[in-house]
Design an enzyme around this catalytic site. Structure first.
Site, PDB file in Angstrom:
ATOM      1  CG  ASN A   1      65.567  38.984  23.903  1.00 22.09           C
ATOM      2  OD1 ASN A   1      66.314  38.041  24.141  1.00 22.09           O
ATOM      3  ND2 ASN A   1      65.912  39.949  23.072  1.00 22.09           N
TER       4      ASN A   1
ATOM      5  CE  LYS B   1      67.320  35.047  24.776  1.00 30.98           C
ATOM      6  NZ  LYS B   1      68.035  36.311  24.627  1.00 30.98           N
TER       7      LYS B   1
ATOM      8  CB  SER C   1      74.594  40.032  19.346  1.00 37.44           C
ATOM      9  OG  SER C   1      75.221  39.071  18.541  1.00 37.44           O
TER      10      SER C   1
ATOM     11  CE1 TYR D   1      67.212  32.663  21.254  1.00 38.24           C
ATOM     12  CE2 TYR D   1      67.353  34.844  20.245  1.00 38.24           C
ATOM     13  CZ  TYR D   1      67.841  33.886  21.121  1.00 38.24           C
ATOM     14  OH  TYR D   1      68.965  34.166  21.880  1.00 38.24           O
TER      15      TYR D   1
ATOM     16  CD  GLN E   1      64.570  42.500  21.291  1.00 38.58           C
ATOM     17  OE1 GLN E   1      64.320  42.481  22.491  1.00 38.58           O
ATOM     18  NE2 GLN E   1      65.789  42.295  20.826  1.00 38.58           N
TER      19      GLN E   1
ATOM     20  CE  LYS F   1      71.099  31.455  23.038  1.00 40.81           C
ATOM     21  NZ  LYS F   1      71.276  32.441  21.940  1.00 40.81           N
TER      22      LYS F   1
ATOM     23  CB  SER G   1      71.209  35.829  23.314  1.00 40.57           C
ATOM     24  OG  SER G   1      70.225  36.803  23.081  1.00 40.57           O
TER      25      SER G   1
ATOM     26  CD  GLU H   1      70.511  28.036  19.231  1.00 39.52           C
ATOM     27  OE1 GLU H   1      71.443  27.897  18.408  1.00 39.52           O
ATOM     28  OE2 GLU H   1      69.897  29.109  19.376  1.00 39.52           O
TER      29      GLU H   1
END
Length: 389
Positions: free
Chosen positions: A179, A94, A344, A177, A147, A341, A91, A301
């Site tokens: 994806n 992102k 994984s 949060y 997800q 950030k 991530s 963040e």
């Protein structure tokens, strides 16, 4: 004619210059040893605790980069981790999705206020069309999940998913949060630029950031450097492509490239004017998450500085990662900030932290997924130790 006295003086000057250079070299060497010791004390126990095959740690401190490599990129081949080793960023990818969207926004290709049917007319009158691009990017659509459902795999199924999606909360009031949320933002950004998302990153964004060994699709000649991750059963794995995976968690990179990227964020004036504005824009906070100390910026963040390890750890609690959390729009920006950030995949773990006021940055890349809390704790321990020295 040069006198004997002048020759002696010249010799003494040369000797003392050499002595001074040696002292400087020794000081540099000692500083590197100190940083290496601090990094090893903080991170090596994590390798041992979680049986991680390899790790790369980079530090930016007092204007210099320090790199430290541990272990192997593949147990089967027993090849040592080095500056060419490619790790999956998960991530952390992102952040580059946010950069690409901010770039498109600044180029006039999109507006963060746009609604989705502008780019996909089939979404007209659907509930998702009440959401704007900024809300997709900041996970504040209402309740898009972490997800996709298992049956969602193709582009057609993705479109049907969003057409049929129903909101639980008004957009812009809760952060969850997701994806699918940021992944769809990346997809629409690339659509506005008339290129596949991977091409947008690899041909436009990465070159402007001077990232020469960062990829969505690892080239054939680089696969020898592509590490294997190791899953919970300690089996070698690499990321499996999924719906909007390129946009949400698909980037692979090396430690030197990621240090270059952090340096670009720490030293904004070293970028081109266009990229300087893009990176600066990603540092702006938009939604403050209630009772967390965290503000959602673009990809990053964000926290007020000074902060604590405990506040950074809390931003990766189960409630923040998996729950729905109320937000308020951030109208003011703290003078001093901290950005981080985590990322994984099933076999890899990554973490980036940087603090502009201190000129400090840290990158951790590992071919084993370990708890976010442990990464954050180790990284902030390095920062606090170096700051106190």
């Amino acid at each position: 004619m040069i006198s004997r006295k002048q020759i002696c003086q010249a010799g003494l000057i040369t000797m003392f210059m050499g002595f001074g250079m040696q002292l400087h070299a020794n000081a540099v060497s000692q500083n590197e040893k100190n940083i290496e010791k601090i990094v090893t004390q903080s991170f090596k126990p994590l390798m041992d605790q979680y049986y991680a095959p390899g790790m790369a740690i980079g530090i930016i401190h007092n204007g210099k980069n320090y790199e430290k490599y541990y272990g192997v990129q593949s147990r089967e081949e027993n090849k040592s981790v080095n500056g060419q080793t490619l790790f999956e960023l998960g991530s952390v990818s992102k952040i580059f999705t946010a950069v690409s969207g901010t770039y498109a926004n600044n180029q006039g290709k999109i507006s963060f206020d746009d609604h989705l049917s502008k780019y996909l007319p089939a979404l007209k009158s659907s509930e998702i069309d009440k959401v704007n691009l900024l809300e997709l990017l900041t996970y504040t659509s209402g309740n898009l999940p972490l997800q996709f459902l298992d049956h969602v795999k193709t582009d057609k199924q993705i479109l049907e998913y969003f057409k049929n999606w129903k909101a639980k909360n008004p957009s812009g009031t809760y952060r969850e949060y997701s994806n699918p949320s940021i992944g769809f933002f990346g997809y629409l950004t690339a659509k506005s630029m008339s290129v596949p998302f991977s091409s947008l990153l690899e041909k436009t964004i990465f070159p402007q950031l001077n990232l020469k060994h960062t990829y969505v699709n690892v080239p054939e000649e680089q696969k020898i450097n592509y590490a294997f991750g190791y899953d919970e059963k300690d089996q070698p794995v690499r990321v499996n492509p999924g719906p909007l995976s390129d946009e949400a968690y698909g980037v692979k990179s090396t430690l030197p490239d990621m240090l270059n990227f952090v340096n670009a964020n720490l030293n904004l004036d070293t970028n081109s004017p266009a990229m300087r504005k893009v990176l600066l824009d990603t540092h702006k906070g938009y939604f403050k998450v209630a009772d967390s100390g965290m503000t959602q910026a673009l990809g990053w963040e964000m926290f007020s500085y000074p902060t604590t390890s405990e506040i950074l750890q809390a931003s990766n609690s189960k409630q923040i990662l998996l729950g729905s959390n109320s937000v308020v729009k951030e109208l003011s920006q703290p003078k001093s900030k901290v950005f981080h950030k985590t990322g994984s995949t099933d076999g890899f773990g990554a973490y980036i932290l940087f603090i502009p006021e201190e000129g400090f940055g840290l990158v951790m890349l590992m071919n084993k997924k370990i708890p976010n809390i442990d990464r954050i704790k180790a990284a902030y321990s390095v920062f606090e130790t170096l700051k106190d020295n």
